[in-house]
Scaffold this motif. Structure first.
Motif, short mmCIF file in Angstrom:
data_model
loop_
_atom_site.label_atom_id
_atom_site.label_comp_id
_atom_site.label_asym_id
_atom_site.label_seq_id
_atom_site.Cartn_x
_atom_site.Cartn_y
_atom_site.Cartn_z
N TYR A 1 0.74 -1.23 -0.11
CA TYR A 1 0.09 -0.12 -0.22
C TYR A 1 1.12 1.24 0.01
O TYR A 1 1.91 1.47 0.87
N ALA A 2 0.67 2.19 -1.03
CA ALA A 2 1.46 3.51 -0.91
C ALA A 2 0.68 4.58 -0.56
O ALA A 2 -0.59 4.70 -0.87
N SER B 1 4.53 13.94 9.40
CA SER B 1 4.87 12.65 9.81
C SER B 1 3.41 11.91 10.64
O SER B 1 2.60 12.56 11.13
N GLY B 2 3.29 10.47 10.32
CA GLY B 2 2.03 10.02 10.88
C GLY B 2 2.58 8.50 11.35
O GLY B 2 3.84 8.19 11.60
N THR B 3 1.57 7.74 11.59
CA THR B 3 1.92 6.30 11.95
C THR B 3 0.82 5.37 11.24
O THR B 3 -0.24 5.82 10.64
N VAL B 4 1.30 4.25 11.15
CA VAL B 4 0.30 3.27 10.58
C VAL B 4 0.20 2.18 11.54
O VAL B 4 1.27 1.86 12.53
N ASN B 5 -1.06 1.70 12.04
CA ASN B 5 -1.46 1.01 13.03
C ASN B 5 -1.93 -0.45 12.48
O ASN B 5 -2.84 -0.25 11.63
N ILE C 1 5.52 -19.85 9.63
CA ILE C 1 5.38 -18.67 8.71
C ILE C 1 6.46 -17.52 9.13
O ILE C 1 6.28 -17.09 10.49
N ILE C 2 7.27 -16.98 8.25
CA ILE C 2 7.81 -15.62 8.39
C ILE C 2 7.02 -14.52 8.05
O ILE C 2 6.29 -14.61 6.83
N PHE C 3 6.61 -13.66 8.85
CA PHE C 3 5.90 -12.60 8.78
C PHE C 3 6.66 -11.25 8.95
O PHE C 3 7.22 -11.02 10.19
N GLU C 4 6.78 -10.35 8.18
CA GLU C 4 7.47 -9.10 8.22
C GLU C 4 6.63 -7.92 7.96
O GLU C 4 6.04 -8.15 6.56
N PHE C 5 6.82 -6.95 8.38
CA PHE C 5 6.27 -5.57 7.94
C PHE C 5 7.52 -4.55 7.88
O PHE C 5 8.22 -4.15 8.64
N PHE C 6 7.59 -3.80 6.77
CA PHE C 6 8.52 -2.86 6.70
C PHE C 6 7.88 -1.77 5.64
O PHE C 6 7.06 -2.11 4.94
N VAL C 7 8.70 -0.47 5.81
CA VAL C 7 8.21 0.54 4.96
C VAL C 7 9.28 1.09 4.14
O VAL C 7 10.57 1.20 4.63
N GLN C 8 9.22 1.25 2.84
CA GLN C 8 10.33 2.10 1.95
C GLN C 8 9.80 3.59 1.91
O GLN C 8 8.58 3.71 1.61
N ASN C 9 10.69 4.40 1.77
CA ASN C 9 10.50 5.74 1.76
C ASN C 9 10.62 6.17 0.11
O ASN C 9 10.61 5.36 -0.65
N ARG D 1 7.20 12.16 6.65
CA ARG D 1 6.52 12.67 5.74
C ARG D 1 7.04 12.40 4.25
O ARG D 1 8.10 12.14 4.08
N GLY D 2 5.94 12.43 3.51
CA GLY D 2 6.43 11.98 1.91
C GLY D 2 5.71 10.81 1.69
O GLY D 2 4.90 10.12 2.35
N ASN D 3 6.16 10.49 0.63
CA ASN D 3 5.76 8.96 0.25
C ASN D 3 6.29 7.85 1.22
O ASN D 3 7.46 7.60 1.35
N ASN D 4 5.38 6.94 1.30
CA ASN D 4 5.64 5.61 2.01
C ASN D 4 5.09 4.46 1.24
O ASN D 4 3.96 4.48 1.02
N VAL D 5 5.69 3.58 1.35
CA VAL D 5 5.21 2.21 0.62
C VAL D 5 5.04 1.22 1.69
O VAL D 5 6.14 0.95 2.36
N LEU D 6 4.15 0.62 2.17
CA LEU D 6 3.71 -0.42 3.19
C LEU D 6 4.01 -1.72 2.61
O LEU D 6 3.43 -2.02 1.56
N TYR D 7 4.84 -2.58 3.34
CA TYR D 7 4.69 -3.89 2.94
C TYR D 7 4.57 -4.92 3.99
O TYR D 7 5.21 -4.74 5.23
#
Length: 976
Positions: free
Chosen positions: A179-180, A186-190, A200-208, A237-243
């Motif tokens: 999700y982009a 600045s904000g948060t994702v919950n 199962i390997i479960f990972e969450f990360f964000v790319q700028n 702040r700015g573009n963030n891509v959530l994985y």
């Protein structure tokens, strides 16, 4: 989904608008066109707009970050005289969560009671379909070109919307949910997630903006321990891509449980909210009314009301009631109030005056009726034994876990039924019927506490049965210290009445859970309510604060008030008659849980001996083999360290490459298990050298499934599903069979040096359905002089995973350290020639050298010797002396012989004269001696040659010897 600045009812989950908004600029143009038409008088005369007929919106932000607030009619062309546009708030302005923006005065105001707002955030909690802006991708983990063909198998392995949540894949493919979002500040994702399966390997990360991942320790998600958990990550702040990315590593038949979740974004860009929004239908319950079925007797449940020694049976419908009693042929509730004798209490309990069951006090025991004090010299064997199911024990609880969203329901999952407990109907066929038993701790014998290697502190045994029309599943799980339950064993389909035992190795609070699922597929109608699991009895030993069904002998300790029970030292058994403690004989181990009598001391296997506390048999890395000609001694100390071995690559149905990785510890270390195998699926984020929460097991031989980093794409490889293959050393021998375990010689290439392999035999404590006697392991140690320490490990050529049947594992260890110790029979001496008076004796190994270690070659020996010149001189001298001696002896015996000849001649002459009357001699002979006569033959002057010739003359033909004589007158000699 909540829009910024708007409030919603708290009683319902947030939903987005069902209509798509018209772009604000387009609406502004429509409003301007309508106003122009009104001023031109082309339409009917319009009334002034009321506040209820229009609303305010902001124009798009200009390059300076400014915007205007304009009034827009709900229906263009119905009214006129709208308020004039005014300058709006800055584009970066936003209200906080719990507030909304009052467009009339452009200020933030709190939401009314019973309403809430996310401020500038956006919430996704409807997952009938993948919301706009999200993308679900799938890929095969294999990175090289050889896996391109199998990558297509992963096209359907994606995150799947399931109404209230979105679920991950459960296979070996990598599923990514993306999700982009653009943030003005600045904000948060919950997000809430449910992650119960560590395979199962479960990972969450964000790319700028630069596609660089944020440095955040929370990339690797922890498994959830108690249902859904909340996770929050700061966004820049700015573009963030959530994985959100998942990959399953279960290479067995068991399917992992998927990861579930939904996200909430805070301070999302208002300019992008319209793009993220999509029209969706209202949430559907997704459940149809269950079809009414005919009532069967087994759907009835009974409750009991106890009065004195009788019970009054009360009947009620089992909940939830999924049947109709009004249909033809339906069973009616039996009449309540029938009295019968009270059922017995469980062992260790007694019946009170009000007919309830209470535990017997410590020091006594019971078979379910009255408590009895333990006799002198005995102590209670505390534990829990449940075999009568009239009410659910106080330390057990039951519930239902939804098979759809994995949330607990307020329902009963198991029902008591006298001599067994069985699964209730539940709400859906794919619900999990949960039964949990919690034990606060354990009280093992003192001898068990002193044993650090045999970790059995207690054991649980239960008898069960499953009756299924489809592929139902019964799970048995164990949780330690309130951590997530770990599946221990799974039974699929119908299983006859059978017993299962699990060994407990940690003295801590432990929970045991049974979960029964009729089917993994969810359907609106009920089809498999008749499928049921039953548990007949549960027995847990050595329970802290438990009860006793019998008393066992104990060691007695004398005191002023008499004798009392005490614990024997580790390795000592109890004499039943005297109550005294006696040490087990050498090379035996003690049955710690039944240390009564000398028969409790079990002999160690061949090639092993007991440790100091007689708790286990081990090999100290030495071994001896006797033959008719010699004794072969071995020392495997060089092989005592742990070694690892990886089998050949294997592939799952999705093309995921993995390896079976083995860790072995052969001998020594006082019997301590040194091999460790780890499950680090949920522990990858922990730096090397730091402790984490990974699961590990310790054994003599263990196995884990390894997925290398070049496959996973992670910095470290993935290790999962550790299994113990060897917990006990049975013995060491050259025989191929020991204690029912066989090590077939044909599994490996044949030995060619004439030295038999030394075989180590092991067993594991894990008992499974396919391995009813537990797993076994054999390690063939083979002498190979060319292979330096530690040598090489091999798996059977026909079974690349180390086993051909999944239960018996075999290894071949070739090393020079596996050869017998060297002895005097393994070398011989070489003696050199004598050089300069010195001779050397050198000792060399026999070829080929088939020994290692042991005695060393003797040092070279140097001795003094005589050369050949010296012996030649000695020989010549000795020869010369011998020749002289022989000459002298010859002369002596020659002279002696002449005397004898003279005497003989004289006798002959005398005899002749007598016979022939010869005249007397001219002169008288010397009568007093014969010296003159002895020299008779030498009176003549003859040469040496002549003398020899005279000496060697032969007799005359008439038989007489010819003797030269000399006349008295000195005339010529005459021969007689």
């Amino acid at each position: 989904m909540a829009e910024p600045g708007h409030s919603h009812h708290l009683s319902a989950r947030v939903r987005g608008r069902t209509e798509r908004r018209i772009p604000r600029l387009w609406r502004l143009l429509l409003w301007a066109g309508t106003a122009f038409q009104v001023t031109q008088g082309t339409g009917p005369e319009l009334h002034a707009c009321k506040e209820s007929e229009y609303h305010y919106e902001y124009t798009a932000c200009d390059s300076t970050g400014s915007r205007w607030r304009v009034a827009v009619p709900h229906t263009p062309g119905l009214c006129t005289s709208l308020p004039d546009p005014i300058k709006g708030t800055e584009c970066s302005f936003s209200c906080n969560a719990g507030e909304f923006l009052d467009m009339k005065d452009q200020s933030c105001k709190p939401c009314a009671e019973g309403r809430y707002s996310l401020g500038t955030g956006i919430r996704f909690d409807e997952w009938d379909e993948l919301p706009h802006g999200f993308a679900s991708l799938s890929a095969n983990m294999e990175l090289d070109d050889s896996a391109a063909e199998s990558t297509g198998n992963c096209t359907s392995s994606k995150w799947v919307p399931r109404g209230d949540y979105i679920a991950s894949n459960t296979d070996e493919c990598t599923a990514t949910l993306m999700y982009a979002v653009n943030l003005k500040q600045s904000g948060t994702v919950n997000f809430e997630y449910y992650y119960p399966d560590s395979s199962i390997i479960f990972e969450f990360f964000v790319q700028n903006d630069q596609c660089q991942p944020n440095a955040d320790d929370s990339r690797w998600m922890k498994t959830t321990e108690k249902g859904w958990e909340f996770h929050s990550v700061e966004l820049n702040r700015g573009n963030n891509v959530l994985y959100w990315r998942t990959t399953a590593f279960s290479v067995w038949t068991k399917v992992p449980k998927p990861v579930l979740g939904w996200p909430t974004l805070q301070n999302a860009s208002p300019a992008n909210l319209a793009r993220m929004q999509t029209s969706r239908a209202p949430l559907s319950a997704n459940f149809a009314q269950p079809t009414l079925i005919q009532i069967k007797e087994k759907l009835l449940a009974t409750s009991v009301t106890l009065t004195n020694t009788q019970t009054q049976l009360m009947y009620k419908w089992a909940k939830p009631k999924i049947c109709s009693e009004d249909l033809e042929g339906a069973v009616k509730l039996p009449a309540s109030g029938v009295k019968t004798h009270c059922p017995p209490c469980n062992p260790g309990f007694f019946k009170t005056n009000n007919s309830t069951c209470q535990p017997c006090p410590y020091g006594s025991y019971s078979n379910g009726s009255d408590c009895t004090r333990c006799p002198a010299g005995t102590e209670p064997a505390v534990g829990f034994e449940y075999k009568w199911w009239n009410t659910l024990p106080t330390n057990m609880e039951t519930t239902v876990l939804s098979g759809i969203n994995f949330e607990y329901k307020g329902m009963t999952g198991w029902e008591v039924a006298g001599d067994h407990i069985y699964t209730a109907a539940g709400a859906s066929d794919n619900d999990f019927m949960i039964l949990t038993l919690v034990v606060p701790g354990f009280r093992p014998p003192q001898s068990v506490m002193a044993d650090t290697e045999n970790k059995e502190v207690a054991r649980i045994t239960f008898v069960f049965e499953t009756l299924c029309s489809v592929n139902c599943e019964l799970y048995f799980m164990v949780g330690v210290n309130s951590r997530t339950n770990t599946p221990v064993e799974t039974w699929k389909g119908s299983k006859g009445k059978q017993s299962y035992t699990y060994i407990i190795e940690e003295n801590t609070t432990t929970s045991f859970t049974w979960a029964f699922q009729r089917t993994t597929f969810h359907e609106a109608s009920r089809k498999y309510t008749n499928d049921v699991a039953k548990i007949y009895s549960i027995n847990v030993t050595n329970v802290m604060n438990g009860v006793a069904s019998y008393c066992r002998p104990c060691a007695l300790e004398a005191s002023d008030v008499g004798s009392s029970c005490t614990s024997c030292p580790a390795g000592y058994y109890i004499d039943r008659d005297s109550g005294t403690c006696h040490s087990c004989p050498t090379n035996t181990i003690l049955k710690a849980h039944q240390p009564y009598g000398v028969q409790a001391c079990v002999p160690c296997g061949p090639g092993t001996k007991n440790n100091k506390i007689h708790s286990l048999c081990y090999n100290d890395c030495t071994f001896s083999r006797n033959t008719p000609t010699r004794t072969f001694n071995y020392n495997f100390s060089a092989l005592a360290n742990t070694v690892t071995l990886a089998g050949g690559p294997s592939f799952t149905s999705k093309g995921l490459k993995y390896f079976h990785h083995f860790t072995l510890s052969l001998c020594g270390n006082q019997g301590r298990k040194m091999s460790v195998c780890t499950d680090n699926v949920t522990d990858l984020r922990i730096p090397e050298g730091e402790s984490g929460f990974s699961k590990s097991i310790t054994a003599y031989v263990c196995q884990a499934v390894i997925i290398p980093p070049e496959v996973t794409g992670y910095k470290a490889g993935v290790s999962s599903q550790p299994v113990s293959l060897a917990d006990r050393l049975i013995g060491v021998t050259t025989d191929m069979t020991l204690d029912g375990i066989t090590s077939p010689a044909e599994l490996f290439h044949l030995e060619s040096l004439g030295i038999p392999d030394v075989i180590f035999f092991y067993r594991s404590n894990d008992v499974t359905q396919s391995c009813s006697s537990g797993r076994s392991t054999t390690i063939r140690v083979r002498c190979s002089p060319q292979k330096t320490v530690p040598g090489s490990l091999l798996l059977p050529g026909t079974c690349s995973d180390g086993t051909c049947d999944g239960c018996n594992f075999h290894f071949l260890w070739e090393s020079a350290a596996a050869c017998p110790l060297c002895s005097v029979a393994d070398y011989h001496a070489i003696v050199s020639s004598c050089v300069a008076g010195i001779q050397k004796t050198t000792y060399v190994w026999r070829e080929p050298k088939l020994c290692s270690g042991g005695i060393s070659l003797p040092e070279q020996r140097v001795t003094i010797c005589k050369t050949i010149d010296f012996w030649l001189k000695v020989g010549i001298s000795a020869g010369t002396c011998t020749a002289i001696l022989l000459t002298v002896l010859t002369c002596y015996f020659w002279k002696k012989n002449q005397k004898l000849e003279y005497k003989y001649s004289k006798l002959v002459m005398n005899a002749t004269l007598k016979d022939c009357d010869l005249p007397a001699a001219d002169s008288c002979a010397i009568m007093e001696g014969e010296d003159v006569e002895d020299d008779l033959i030498f009176t003549s002057k003859k040469s040496l040659f002549g003398k020899i010739k005279s000496f060697t003359s032969k007799r005359t033909p008439d038989g007489f010897d010819s003797v030269p004589l000399k006349t008295s007158s000195g005339g010529l000699d005459m021969d007689l």
